[in-house]
Design a protein around this motif. Structure first.
Motif, short mmCIF file in Angstrom:
data_model
loop_
_atom_site.label_atom_id
_atom_site.label_comp_id
_atom_site.label_asym_id
_atom_site.label_seq_id
_atom_site.Cartn_x
_atom_site.Cartn_y
_atom_site.Cartn_z
N VAL A 23 6.37 7.62 10.89
CA VAL A 23 5.96 8.22 9.63
C VAL A 23 5.14 7.17 8.89
N TYR A 24 3.95 7.54 8.46
CA TYR A 24 3.05 6.63 7.78
C TYR A 24 3.06 6.93 6.28
N TYR A 25 3.25 5.87 5.51
CA TYR A 25 3.36 5.99 4.07
C TYR A 25 2.21 5.28 3.36
N CYS A 26 1.71 5.92 2.36
CA CYS A 26 0.72 5.33 1.45
C CYS A 26 1.48 4.67 0.30
N VAL A 27 1.09 3.46 -0.06
CA VAL A 27 1.79 2.71 -1.11
C VAL A 27 0.78 2.12 -2.08
N ALA A 28 1.10 2.22 -3.35
CA ALA A 28 0.23 1.68 -4.40
C ALA A 28 0.97 0.61 -5.20
N ARG A 29 0.26 -0.45 -5.52
CA ARG A 29 0.83 -1.50 -6.38
C ARG A 29 -0.23 -1.92 -7.38
N ARG A 30 0.11 -1.76 -8.66
CA ARG A 30 -0.84 -2.14 -9.70
C ARG A 30 -1.08 -3.65 -9.64
N VAL A 31 -2.32 -4.06 -9.79
CA VAL A 31 -2.66 -5.48 -9.77
C VAL A 31 -1.86 -6.20 -10.84
N GLY A 32 -1.17 -7.24 -10.45
CA GLY A 32 -0.35 -8.02 -11.37
C GLY A 32 1.07 -7.52 -11.51
N SER A 33 1.42 -6.45 -10.80
CA SER A 33 2.76 -5.89 -10.86
C SER A 33 3.43 -5.98 -9.50
N GLY A 34 4.75 -6.04 -9.50
CA GLY A 34 5.49 -6.05 -8.24
C GLY A 34 6.03 -4.70 -7.87
#
Length: 118
Positions: free
Chosen positions: A93-104
């Motif tokens: 299963v392939y997941y898309c993940v987002a992380r805001r720049v400067g956030s963990g």
């Protein structure tokens, strides 16, 4: 709120290609580092590829280098994963993940199934 929707998964034979897409909404897409993770049957979740917010920097897991290409189109709020020369071990299963720049903090999509089998 941040929403991610993956598409493009399916059942293919070894050696085939697939392109996954991830459409983001509810946030400023260009301000986020994006990545693809996957989890195969009986395996731990692993990072497949990551792309910087402007698309200028990419990194890949050793297992997919030379076969997969991550890209993004910030004008379309979309990230892609072009997968070539697929192997049975790419089944996951392939997941898309987002992380805001400067956030963990990570935001995950619901996942899309990729099955490579003859």
């Amino acid at each position: 709120q941040v929403q991610l929707v993956e598409s493009g998964g399916g059942l293919v034979q070894p050696g085939a290609s697939l392109r996954l897409s991830c459409l983001g909404s509810g946030f400023t897409f260009s301000g986020y580092i994006m990545s693809w993770y996957r989890q195969g049957p009986g395996k731990e979740r692993e990072l497949v590829a990551i792309i910087s917010s402007d698309g200028g920097t990419t990194n890949y897991a050793d297992s997919v280098k030379g076969r997969f290409t991550i890209s993004r189109d910030n004008a379309k709020n979309t990230m892609y994963l072009q997968m070539n020369s697929l192997k049975s071990e790419d089944t996951a299963v392939y997941y898309c993940v987002a992380r805001r720049v400067g956030s963990g903090s990570l935001t995950w999509g619901q996942g899309t199934q990729v099955t490579v089998s003859s």
